[in-house]
Write a protein that holds these residues in place. Structure first.
Motif, PDB file in Angstrom:
ATOM      1  N   ALA A 137      27.895  69.741  65.443  1.00  0.00           N
ATOM      2  CA  ALA A 137      28.877  70.604  65.292  1.00  0.00           C
ATOM      3  C   ALA A 137      29.813  70.886  66.114  1.00  0.00           C
ATOM      4  CB  ALA A 137      28.259  71.926  64.725  1.00  0.00           C
ATOM      5  N   GLY A 138      31.253  70.922  65.836  1.00  0.00           N
ATOM      6  CA  GLY A 138      32.251  71.087  66.923  1.00  0.00           C
ATOM      7  C   GLY A 138      31.913  72.446  67.809  1.00  0.00           C
ATOM      8  N   ARG A 139      32.298  72.238  69.363  1.00  0.00           N
ATOM      9  CA  ARG A 139      32.174  73.375  70.085  1.00  0.00           C
ATOM     10  C   ARG A 139      33.043  73.147  71.324  1.00  0.00           C
ATOM     11  NH1 ARG A 139      28.438  72.358  74.697  1.00  0.00           N
ATOM     12  NH2 ARG A 139      27.735  70.383  74.373  1.00  0.00           N
ATOM     13  N   ARG A 140      33.246  74.185  71.864  1.00  0.00           N
ATOM     14  CA  ARG A 140      34.106  74.185  73.040  1.00  0.00           C
ATOM     15  C   ARG A 140      33.577  74.150  74.218  1.00  0.00           C
ATOM     16  NH1 ARG A 140      39.580  73.125  73.352  1.00  0.00           N
ATOM     17  NH2 ARG A 140      40.795  74.320  75.018  1.00  0.00           N
ATOM     18  N   ALA A 141      33.824  73.185  75.109  1.00  0.00           N
ATOM     19  CA  ALA A 141      33.048  73.053  76.345  1.00  0.00           C
ATOM     20  C   ALA A 141      33.692  72.665  77.500  1.00  0.00           C
ATOM     21  CB  ALA A 141      31.744  72.301  76.203  1.00  0.00           C
ATOM     22  N   GLU A 142      33.532  72.888  78.584  1.00  0.00           N
ATOM     23  CA  GLU A 142      34.269  72.099  79.792  1.00  0.00           C
ATOM     24  C   GLU A 142      33.266  70.896  80.172  1.00  0.00           C
ATOM     25  OE1 GLU A 142      36.078  73.760  83.925  1.00  0.00           O
ATOM     26  OE2 GLU A 142      33.872  73.288  84.231  1.00  0.00           O
ATOM     27  N   LEU A 143      34.020  69.812  79.960  1.00  0.00           N
ATOM     28  CA  LEU A 143      33.600  68.450  80.177  1.00  0.00           C
ATOM     29  C   LEU A 143      34.279  67.599  81.144  1.00  0.00           C
ATOM     30  CD1 LEU A 143      32.633  67.832  76.227  1.00  0.00           C
ATOM     31  CD2 LEU A 143      31.279  68.944  78.178  1.00  0.00           C
ATOM     32  N   THR A 144      33.836  66.409  81.439  1.00  0.00           N
ATOM     33  CA  THR A 144      34.605  65.258  82.103  1.00  0.00           C
ATOM     34  C   THR A 144      34.883  63.995  81.182  1.00  0.00           C
ATOM     35  OG1 THR A 144      33.980  66.343  84.135  1.00  0.00           O
ATOM     36  CG2 THR A 144      34.800  63.913  84.126  1.00  0.00           C
TER      37      THR A 144
END
Length: 742
Positions: A485-492
């Motif tokens: 499921a879609g979620r908000r996160a800090e990624l690279t």
């Protein structure tokens, strides 16, 4: 259970495994408490007990007890068995008068009168054809005492500590005579016990029994597998309690010592029977018995653990002087056809007389093992404790660790049981506990393999095409933490593109181009996966990957940059292979950026993909495009650089990319072939450039260009300085380079 896991999910995932584990523990606990019998468990307990007996038996000879053997040698010299009672009388007399033995026990029954002397025939003549012959009758009266072998045997027994043997049975008719009971069953009061009870017996001739007044039965307990592990020291017949041959021999040794039952708590009428108290001149001896009045046979070793003497040698005085002095002597048989053979833990063919000898020795030494009255409860408690630990607390998701813990637990249980058996004399069932440990281990390992493997296969189907197998394995340990499921996160995120791919494609046949791209994409993908990256997609010759999802990775920025450096190194090796084939070599540009983005399964009902979206993703794509402008193969954003302090970077520029107003600083991981002083000069030149100190910047750039002529970024900045000289720049000039193309 992790606090992150909802109870409903935990029950759904592990409820069946818990239920099966509890069922195993409860079933074995019921057996341990005696609620019912499980024959397989009983058989395993018997095997374990036999192994412990063999392990701890002293394997020494007990010279206090001697066995006089009706062996083949005796039959050859003295004739067929049974011998006449005159010879038995001679043997008894020799043993007490010449050999000075302490006690004599017969592991046999003298049930029938001895007619071998012919006295019965002579008596018949005296009452018949020779009834009127006075001389005959007088001669017969003189000879009768000598020809009455049974009476001669009885006279030899009288006055000596002799214990005859007899047996109990459940036949319709009893025969012979048995001694008076040790006690009446009323001596047990209301205490619970379950003595073996018999309806009949096979005793000795009344004259023999009356002469000695002592006798003991030799009935053993034949276990379900035919083995003799216990012998009842007391048993019931009618309303009396009688003693076994071994117990009666000990009583005779101590002057017909009295025997009383011993209970766990004499003041408690519900206390179980624990033993027999034998009053001796040296104090009370306690002989442990179970609720059946039976004692475990303390086997010293294999057959032959006691000195054997042939009866023929004893009668012929061929044994050493005083060989039997002061000893307890048992008379038994080992000759073929007469042998009283038993199956025991220490031998499948074992003389029955030695069973009694072992019991006598054990009573003398106090080495008879026993089952403590709390054994069943202790085993049930241990089952519950081990069961709860293994069902609810064991780390089954780490198979190696779980196996090690099970091995330690199994070893600890065995070691504790061996200590209790060898040092404390406790004999308690062990099979239920060991079976519980093994069954729970097999259950959970199987459950993990067959059931939880299904979850791993599910995750492999969902994420296997994106992330490396080790991450799929990690995710499957806590599946509730992951979803698409879609979620908000800090990624690279990383974009990689082949430079000049169109020109390369025009020079190769379609098949060769396909092979080249497969090798290139395969090589780069392996590097991404090796650095815990998630493969997003292939876009023609471009590769998109990201770090930090679906598995959280606090070092996602560093891993992404490390992957880019690994791709650079892998490309060098790949180009060597391409050159050897005569194919064109490849150059790549990599853009990396870190920031907040949306990650999840996105698309339509027709097709979906696990991907990332957001401004930070777009910036990474723009940074990949800048690699062509600066002729640099790896460019990263400022946020990536800040989260990877372990890596040395050089700032390239501050830029404003297409679609974004705010400028960003861009960096390059320090090339391995450049030295630290070159990096310092570059940063100094960049500072002079931004301070509009053109000459100083030009001087440093010229030096760097001479040292590293392949680095086009120096030439780019020199061209910028040439263009800016003499230009009236505004006071708020921000040194930002704007790029309006992707």
């Amino acid at each position: 259970m992790s606090t992150r896991e909802p109870l409903a999910f935990v029950l759904r995932r592990s409820g069946a495994r818990w239920a099966l584990g509890l069922a195993i523990v409860i079933a074995l606990a019921g057996h341990a408490l005696g609620r019912y019998d499980i024959r397989f468990v009983d058989s395993l307990d018997a095997m374990i007990y036999d192994a412990k007996v063999r392990l701890f038996m002293p394997r020494t000879t007990d010279s206090r007890i001697a066995i006089l053997d009706v062996d083949e040698k005796s039959l050859a010299e003295l004739g067929r068995w049974p011998w006449d009672r005159a010879r038995m009388a001679e043997l008894v007399s020799a043993l007490f008068s010449r050999e000075r033995i302490a006690v004599l026990g017969f592991d046999m029954v003298f049930a029938e009168p001895d007619a071998s002397s012919g006295l019965a025939v002579l008596d018949g003549l005296a009452r018949g054809a020779l009834a009127d012959n006075a001389a005959y009758r007088q001669a017969l009266e003189r000879l009768a005492p000598r020809l009455d072998y049974d009476q001669r045997f009885a006279d030899a027994l009288a006055g000596h500590p002799v214990v005859l043997g007899y047996y109990f049975s459940n036949q319709d008719v009893s025969s012979g005579a048995i001694p008076a009971p040790l006690m009446r069953e009323g001596a047990f009061g209301a205490h619970p016990f379950t003595l073996f009870d018999w309806t009949s017996y096979g005793g000795n001739l009344p004259a023999l029994q009356q002469a000695t007044q002592r006798a003991g039965y030799f009935n053993p307990v034949i276990d379900f597998d035919g083995s003799v592990r216990r012998v009842p020291l007391i048993t019931a017949h009618q309303d009396g309690v009688y003693g076994a041959l071994s117990l009666e021999v000990i009583r005779a040794l101590f002057g017909d010592a009295s025997v009383t039952p011993l209970f766990g708590d004499p003041t408690d009428p519900a206390a179980p029977l624990e033993g027999l108290a034998l009053a001796t001149p040296r104090g009370t001896r306690v002989i442990p018995v179970d609720d059946n009045g039976a004692a475990l046979v303390p086997y010293r070793g294999i057959a032959g653990s006691f000195p054997y003497y042939s009866i023929a040698d004893v009668l012929a005085q061929r044994i050493p002087a005083r060989a039997l002095a002061g000893k307890i002597v048992l008379i038994g048989t080992t000759a073929p056809g007469l042998m009283d053979q038993r199956t025991t833990p220490v031998g499948e063919v074992y003389p029955g007389v030695e069973v009694n000898a072992n019991l006598i020795g054990g009573m003398l030494d106090g080495t008879i093992r026993f089952a403590p009255r709390f054994a069943a409860r202790l085993q049930a408690f241990a089952l519950a404790l081990a069961g709860v630990a293994m069902i609810f607390l064991w780390p089954w998701r780490a198979p190696a660790r779980a196996t090690l813990l099970v091995a330690i637990l199994f070893g600890a249980i065995v070691a504790a049981d061996l200590f209790a058996f060898g040092r404390l004399g406790w004999s308690q069932p062990l099979a239920s506990l060991l079976l519980a440990v093994l069954a729970l281990y097999v259950l959970n390992m199987s459950y993990g393999y067959f059931v939880e493997a299904r979850a791993k296969r599910h995750f492999a189907a969902l994420f296997g095409q994106y992330v490396p197998p080790e991450l799929v394995e990690e995710m499957s340990r806590h599946p509730e933490d992951y979803s698409m499921a879609g979620r908000r996160a800090e990624l690279t995120v990383l974009f990689c593109d082949v430079l000049g791919f169109t020109a390369i494609a025009e020079t190769l046949e379609p098949e060769a181009l396909a092979r080249l791209m497969n090798e290139y994409l395969g090589t780069m993908t392996e590097v991404i996966r090796a650095h815990r990256g998630t493969l997003d997609k292939y876009i023609g010759d471009a590769i998109m990957g990201f770090w930090g999802a679906p598995v959280d990775d606090p070092d996602h920025a560093r891993h992404a940059v490390a992957a880019a450096l690994g791709m650079r190194a892998a490309l060098v090796e790949l180009n060597r292979t391409l050159t050897a084939r005569g194919w064109p070599t490849l150059s790549i540009g990599i853009g990396i950026n870190t920031g907040p983005m949306t990650v999840g399964d996105m698309g339509s009902s027709v097709r979906k993909a696990y991907t990332v979206m957001g401004d930070a993703v777009n910036v990474a794509a723009r940074l990949e495009g800048l690699t062509r402008r600066f002729d640099i193969d790896i460019i990263v954003g400022e946020a990536t650089r800040e989260q990877a302090p372990e890596i040395v970077f050089r700032e390239i520029d501050r830029v404003r990319v297409k679609g974004r107003i705010a400028p960003i600083a861009v960096f390059e991981p320090q090339p391995q072939h450049e030295h630290a002083d070159a990096l310092a000069r570059w940063h100094a030149a960049l500072a002079h450039y931004r301070a509009r100190e053109w000459d100083e910047a030009e001087t440093l750039l010229a030096t760097l260009a001479a040292q590293y002529p392949e680095r086009q970024v120096y030439a780019i900045y020199r061209r910028r300085i040439d263009a800016l000289r003499g230009v009236a720049l505004p006071e708020d000039w921000d040194c930002v380079s704007a790029f309006d193309t992707k």
